[in-house]
Write a protein that holds these residues in place. Structure first.
Motif, PDB file in Angstrom:
ATOM      1  N   ASP A   6      97.219 -32.980  26.365  1.00 48.08           N
ATOM      2  CA  ASP A   6      95.745 -32.594  26.307  1.00 48.08           C
ATOM      3  C   ASP A   6      94.894 -33.495  26.852  1.00 48.08           C
ATOM      4  O   ASP A   6      93.754 -33.278  27.377  1.00 48.08           O
ATOM      5  N   ILE A  14      95.224 -33.659  30.718  1.00 48.33           N
ATOM      6  CA  ILE A  14      94.604 -32.291  31.664  1.00 48.33           C
ATOM      7  C   ILE A  14      93.378 -32.257  31.339  1.00 48.33           C
ATOM      8  O   ILE A  14      92.968 -31.361  32.086  1.00 48.33           O
ATOM      9  N   ARG A  46      91.129 -30.185  34.485  1.00 45.51           N
ATOM     10  CA  ARG A  46      90.519 -28.778  34.193  1.00 45.51           C
ATOM     11  C   ARG A  46      89.197 -28.821  34.609  1.00 45.51           C
ATOM     12  O   ARG A  46      88.482 -27.908  34.934  1.00 45.51           O
ATOM     13  N   LYS A  69      89.060 -28.311  38.424  1.00 48.16           N
ATOM     14  CA  LYS A  69      89.054 -26.831  38.224  1.00 48.16           C
ATOM     15  C   LYS A  69      90.517 -26.331  38.240  1.00 48.16           C
ATOM     16  O   LYS A  69      90.319 -25.069  38.672  1.00 48.16           O
ATOM     17  N   LEU A  70      91.441 -27.283  37.770  1.00 50.50           N
ATOM     18  CA  LEU A  70      92.836 -26.530  37.599  1.00 50.50           C
ATOM     19  C   LEU A  70      92.994 -25.549  36.574  1.00 50.50           C
ATOM     20  O   LEU A  70      92.277 -25.716  35.618  1.00 50.50           O
ATOM     21  N   SER A  71      93.798 -24.530  36.828  1.00 50.08           N
ATOM     22  CA  SER A  71      94.104 -23.924  35.557  1.00 50.08           C
ATOM     23  C   SER A  71      95.163 -24.688  34.567  1.00 50.08           C
ATOM     24  O   SER A  71      95.489 -25.366  35.102  1.00 50.08           O
ATOM     25  N   ARG A  72      95.094 -24.153  33.324  1.00 49.58           N
ATOM     26  CA  ARG A  72      96.048 -24.947  32.543  1.00 49.58           C
ATOM     27  C   ARG A  72      97.265 -24.975  32.897  1.00 49.58           C
ATOM     28  O   ARG A  72      97.856 -26.076  32.752  1.00 49.58           O
ATOM     29  N   ASN A 120      98.634 -25.035  36.123  1.00 45.66           N
ATOM     30  CA  ASN A 120      98.796 -26.020  36.801  1.00 45.66           C
ATOM     31  C   ASN A 120      98.522 -27.630  36.377  1.00 45.66           C
ATOM     32  O   ASN A 120      99.153 -28.608  36.806  1.00 45.66           O
ATOM     33  N   ALA A 121      97.603 -27.667  35.487  1.00 44.35           N
ATOM     34  CA  ALA A 121      97.249 -28.869  35.216  1.00 44.35           C
ATOM     35  C   ALA A 121      98.547 -29.384  34.060  1.00 44.35           C
ATOM     36  O   ALA A 121      98.702 -30.686  34.092  1.00 44.35           O
TER      37      ALA A 121
END
Length: 245
Positions: free
Chosen positions: A101, A104, A108, A112-115, A117-118
């Motif tokens: 966490d 990421i 995020r 602006k990555l999705s969780r 993808n991150a």
């Protein structure tokens, strides 16, 4: 210098950089270039301006004069800061977040990555720093060297064009230093452009493409490490290296 004149084989160009805090002049017209994929190691005594130089490159401090160019474009307060990543002496991990966490969070929020993808990217980065098995651990459960490797992975998660390192092994026990330096060495081998402030002579000798010594906010000497270590041209360089050795 118009953008069209910024050489494309250079990743960093610094021209007449100045920085002062009140009446104290910390950087006095510093100029240098860093080629794409080059590793520049900066050495010098405490208080010489090394950290301030990095902080100006990372736009954590606003210079009072001069220009900084990154990848052919002038680097200003409007340039996205994640263009240049920086790793500090202290790890600065969020203690209430897991390793995963911690890594990421910024991608995020900023990229602006999705969780999903991150997380996928973060796991790849943890493999690169040999810490995939610690993804769900918390900082307090890690050694200092492991925390610093997480800090490197966190910075890489923003996909910077340049990485800056400010004495990143200075807070570590000696037996943990090499594990961090090996990660940095691998980054250099992968082609990352790096500016590294360090007193670690192993890294300076074996990884740096070029070395320069800064003192009282001025670049005193620069050149390939072999030449600087074996035949420094300036007396100030000889004295400083003598103290280190």
């Amino acid at each position: 210098m118009p953008e069209a004149d910024a050489p494309r084989d250079l990743m960093i160009r610094v021209v007449d950089l100045e920085k002062h805090f009140g009446d104290v002049q910390v950087l006095r017209g510093v100029s240098f270039d860093v080629a794409r994929g080059e590793v520049l190691v900066v050495i010098g005594p405490s208080g010489s301006g090394k950290t301030t130089l990095l902080r100006c490159l990372a736009r954590l401090e606003e210079p009072n004069g001069g220009e900084i160019w990154v990848d052919g474009s002038r680097f200003t307060g409007r340039t996205p800061r994640h263009t240049v990543g920086m790793v500090f002496q202290q790890f600065n991990l969020f203690p209430h977040l897991s390793v995963l966490d911690n890594i990421i969070l910024a991608p995020r929020l900023v990229r602006k990555l999705s969780r999903a993808n991150a997380v996928a990217e973060a796991r790849d980065l943890l493999r690169r720093v040999n810490l995939l098995e610690k993804a769900e651990a918390y900082p307090v459960q890690l050694s200092g060297g492991q925390q610093q490797r997480v800090a490197i992975a966190r910075s890489l998660a923003m996909q910077p064009k340049v990485m800056l390192f400010d004495e990143v092994t200075s807070a570590l026990d000696r037996e943990l230093v090499m594990e961090v330096l090996q990660v940095m060495k691998k980054l250099a081998e992968d082609g990352m452009t790096m500016v590294v402030v360090t007193h670690e002579l192993w890294f300076a000798r074996n990884v740096a493409d070029r070395l320069f010594l800064i003192d009282h906010g001025v670049v005193i000497e620069e050149g390939p490490p072999d030449r600087i270590f074996s035949a420094p041209r300036e007396e100030r360089t000889r004295r400083f290296l003598g103290e280190l050795l």
